[in-house]
Scaffold this motif. Structure first.
Motif, mmCIF file in Angstrom:
data_model
loop_
_atom_site.group_PDB
_atom_site.id
_atom_site.type_symbol
_atom_site.label_atom_id
_atom_site.label_comp_id
_atom_site.label_asym_id
_atom_site.label_seq_id
_atom_site.Cartn_x
_atom_site.Cartn_y
_atom_site.Cartn_z
ATOM 1 N N LEU A 1 86.644 21.318 -42.386
ATOM 2 C CA LEU A 1 87.622 22.440 -42.683
ATOM 3 C C LEU A 1 87.398 23.575 -41.517
ATOM 4 C CD1 LEU A 1 89.683 24.340 -44.132
ATOM 5 C CD2 LEU A 1 87.752 25.122 -45.774
ATOM 6 N N GLY A 2 86.309 23.831 -41.080
ATOM 7 C CA GLY A 2 85.607 24.653 -40.126
ATOM 8 C C GLY A 2 86.434 24.262 -38.797
ATOM 9 N N GLU A 3 86.293 23.003 -38.462
ATOM 10 C CA GLU A 3 86.670 22.360 -37.202
ATOM 11 C C GLU A 3 88.390 22.678 -37.187
ATOM 12 O OE1 GLU A 3 85.706 18.525 -36.732
ATOM 13 O OE2 GLU A 3 83.681 18.865 -36.756
ATOM 14 N N THR A 4 89.118 22.438 -38.553
ATOM 15 C CA THR A 4 90.490 22.747 -38.599
ATOM 16 C C THR A 4 90.765 23.968 -38.377
ATOM 17 O OG1 THR A 4 90.600 20.834 -40.032
ATOM 18 C CG2 THR A 4 92.554 22.290 -39.863
ATOM 19 N N LEU A 5 90.161 24.914 -39.064
ATOM 20 C CA LEU A 5 90.407 26.504 -38.758
ATOM 21 C C LEU A 5 90.443 26.923 -37.340
ATOM 22 C CD1 LEU A 5 88.776 27.850 -42.041
ATOM 23 C CD2 LEU A 5 91.241 27.562 -41.626
ATOM 24 N N ALA A 6 89.380 26.336 -36.696
ATOM 25 C CA ALA A 6 89.250 26.785 -35.260
ATOM 26 C C ALA A 6 90.511 26.554 -34.540
ATOM 27 C CB ALA A 6 88.126 25.866 -34.844
ATOM 28 N N LYS A 7 91.268 25.699 -34.849
ATOM 29 C CA LYS A 7 92.705 25.306 -33.964
ATOM 30 C C LYS A 7 93.649 26.365 -34.436
ATOM 31 C CE LYS A 7 91.529 20.427 -34.813
ATOM 32 N NZ LYS A 7 92.041 19.156 -35.248
ATOM 33 N N PHE A 8 93.524 27.249 -35.259
ATOM 34 C CA PHE A 8 94.516 28.135 -35.797
ATOM 35 C C PHE A 8 94.307 29.592 -34.802
ATOM 36 C CE2 PHE A 8 94.852 25.267 -39.001
ATOM 37 C CZ PHE A 8 96.258 25.359 -39.613
ATOM 38 N N GLN A 9 95.657 30.289 -34.791
ATOM 39 C CA GLN A 9 95.442 31.352 -34.382
ATOM 40 C C GLN A 9 95.534 32.540 -35.338
ATOM 41 O OE1 GLN A 9 95.573 32.063 -30.741
ATOM 42 N NE2 GLN A 9 95.288 29.801 -30.601
ATOM 43 N N LEU A 10 94.344 32.810 -35.731
ATOM 44 C CA LEU A 10 93.763 33.703 -36.817
ATOM 45 C C LEU A 10 93.936 35.117 -36.290
ATOM 46 C CD1 LEU A 10 91.561 31.535 -39.110
ATOM 47 C CD2 LEU A 10 94.042 31.719 -39.230
ATOM 48 N N ASP A 11 94.266 36.029 -37.243
ATOM 49 C CA ASP A 11 94.026 37.588 -36.442
ATOM 50 C C ASP A 11 92.882 38.179 -37.589
ATOM 51 O OD1 ASP A 11 95.288 38.400 -38.839
ATOM 52 O OD2 ASP A 11 97.289 38.593 -38.032
ATOM 53 N N LYS A 12 92.435 39.302 -37.186
ATOM 54 C CA LYS A 12 91.450 39.958 -37.871
ATOM 55 C C LYS A 12 91.880 40.544 -39.356
ATOM 56 C CE LYS A 12 89.080 41.474 -33.895
ATOM 57 N NZ LYS A 12 88.264 42.784 -33.106
ATOM 58 N N ASP A 13 92.948 40.432 -39.664
ATOM 59 C CA ASP A 13 93.601 40.986 -40.867
ATOM 60 C C ASP A 13 94.094 39.722 -41.626
ATOM 61 O OD1 ASP A 13 94.142 42.915 -42.847
ATOM 62 O OD2 ASP A 13 96.246 43.129 -42.040
ATOM 63 N N THR A 14 93.351 38.618 -41.718
ATOM 64 C CA THR A 14 93.975 37.415 -42.204
ATOM 65 C C THR A 14 93.550 37.486 -43.790
ATOM 66 O OG1 THR A 14 93.758 35.832 -40.355
ATOM 67 C CG2 THR A 14 93.781 34.824 -42.479
ATOM 68 N N HIS A 15 94.457 37.219 -44.771
ATOM 69 C CA HIS A 15 94.117 37.168 -46.180
ATOM 70 C C HIS A 15 94.076 35.825 -46.724
ATOM 71 C CE1 HIS A 15 93.773 41.649 -47.128
ATOM 72 N NE2 HIS A 15 94.310 41.627 -45.799
ATOM 73 N N ALA A 16 93.168 35.411 -47.138
ATOM 74 C CA ALA A 16 93.108 33.746 -47.433
ATOM 75 C C ALA A 16 93.256 33.379 -49.038
ATOM 76 C CB ALA A 16 92.042 33.143 -46.822
ATOM 77 N N CYS A 17 93.799 32.197 -49.258
ATOM 78 C CA CYS A 17 93.850 31.709 -50.691
ATOM 79 C C CYS A 17 93.361 30.284 -50.799
ATOM 80 C CB CYS A 17 95.067 32.284 -51.458
ATOM 81 S SG CYS A 17 95.181 31.683 -53.222
ATOM 82 N N VAL A 18 92.679 29.710 -51.458
ATOM 83 C CA VAL A 18 92.367 28.397 -51.594
ATOM 84 C C VAL A 18 92.795 27.808 -53.197
ATOM 85 C CG1 VAL A 18 90.562 26.719 -51.632
ATOM 86 C CG2 VAL A 18 90.503 28.731 -50.413
ATOM 87 N N GLY A 19 93.605 26.544 -52.859
ATOM 88 C CA GLY A 19 93.952 25.985 -54.223
ATOM 89 C C GLY A 19 93.243 24.927 -54.464
ATOM 90 N N ILE A 20 92.885 24.868 -55.780
ATOM 91 C CA ILE A 20 91.752 23.514 -56.039
ATOM 92 C C ILE A 20 92.480 23.205 -57.460
ATOM 93 C CG2 ILE A 20 89.847 24.421 -54.850
ATOM 94 C CD1 ILE A 20 88.704 25.202 -57.794
#
Length: 277
Positions: free
Chosen positions: A42-61
């Motif tokens: 997941l960390g490797e995948t997220l590194a490919k995204f253009q994320l900003d400092k105001d990112t709000h995240a949600c995880v579905g399980i």
């Protein structure tokens, strides 16, 4: 910016969305059964995204979770137990706020947004291998039913007590007909599918009386083939004091429903925090 992470038993979908809910980027990768390896992937995948400092995240399980601590106690499709998924994802995002929610609840929230101007009380059922559900009221997850497990309802069927999903979920179609849902063409077989779903739906309607029912998942994608059977059953068997749903419809965005639900929940949570500050 918003970030949605949909953790499935075989694949994980990650996407960023704009403030108005448009998907900007998305990536899929195989969900490793080893949790530590999954977090690394997941960390490797997220590194490919253009994320900003105001990112709000949600995880579905798919499973049981503690929303206060962000710990997933047990997952229905993975061997992970008591994993601190919220904090682990937050670390990958340099401490950004992260929500964790059941994927069926998120999918229901997402689909409800599309018809909230028509209906207030919405029952969402995802019918895939098993059956999951969510009850959405006025565009929000009904907290009193946020941990409901409708697929686990014990019902008398075939001379024995079975969980509803054992005889109405997607796995049961393969056992009964030797086919997956997309392979079924016989109208009589679809009638049986509708009847088996109707048993549990009738009980749900007796308890919460939704205005509409949305069906998602691999079986729900074929709603038009058995919705009349369900409606007929409800009209014939619901008590007169119970108001039947006005309609039974298929999910409109089944493949990305959880991702859009991540966006909807994160945005609602953010707006609530702003209004209360």
């Amino acid at each position: 910016m918003y970030l949605g992470i949909d953790i499935g038993g075989t694949k994980t979908l990650v996407a960023t969305l704009s403030d108005d809910g448009v998907i900007l980027e998305s990536q899929k990768f195989p969900t490793d059964k080893d949790y530590s390896k999954f977090i690394s992937d997941l960390g490797e995948t997220l590194a490919k995204f253009q994320l900003d400092k105001d990112t709000h995240a949600c995880v579905g399980i798919a499973g049981l979770l503690d929303r206060n601590t962000g710990v997933a106690h047990a997952l229905g499709n993975l061997p992970w137990v008591n994993i601190p998924i919220r904090d682990d994802v937050s670390k990958l995002l340099d401490g950004a706020p992260v929500l964790v929610e059941n994927d069926a609840r998120l999918a229901g929230l997402s689909e409800a947004q599309l018809i909230k101007d028509q209906y207030q009380d919405i029952l969402f059922l995802t019918v895939s291998t098993g059956i999951g559900g969510a009850f959405i009221q006025n565009g929000r997850i009904a907290r009193s039913l946020q941990d409901t497990e409708m697929g686990k309802m014990p019902l008398f069927y075939g001379g024995q007590i079975l969980n509803w999903e054992e005889f109405a979920g997607g796995r049961s179609l393969k056992q009964r007909f030797g086919k997956m849902a997309f392979e079924i063409t016989d109208p009589d077989e679809w009638r049986q599918v509708g009847e088996n779903l109707a048993y549990g739906i009738a009980i749900a309607c007796s308890v919460i009386q939704p205005d509409v029912i949305i069906l998602g998942g691999s079986v729900g994608a074929h709603t038009e083939k058995f919705q009349a059977t369900i409606m007929e059953y409800l009209q014939n068997h619901l008590h007169p004091v119970i108001t039947p749903p006005q309609a039974i419809v298929a999910a409109q965005r089944p493949d990305e429903a959880v991702i859009y639900g991540c966006y909807d929940l994160a945005k609602q949570t953010r707006e609530d925090a702003t209004s209360n500050s």
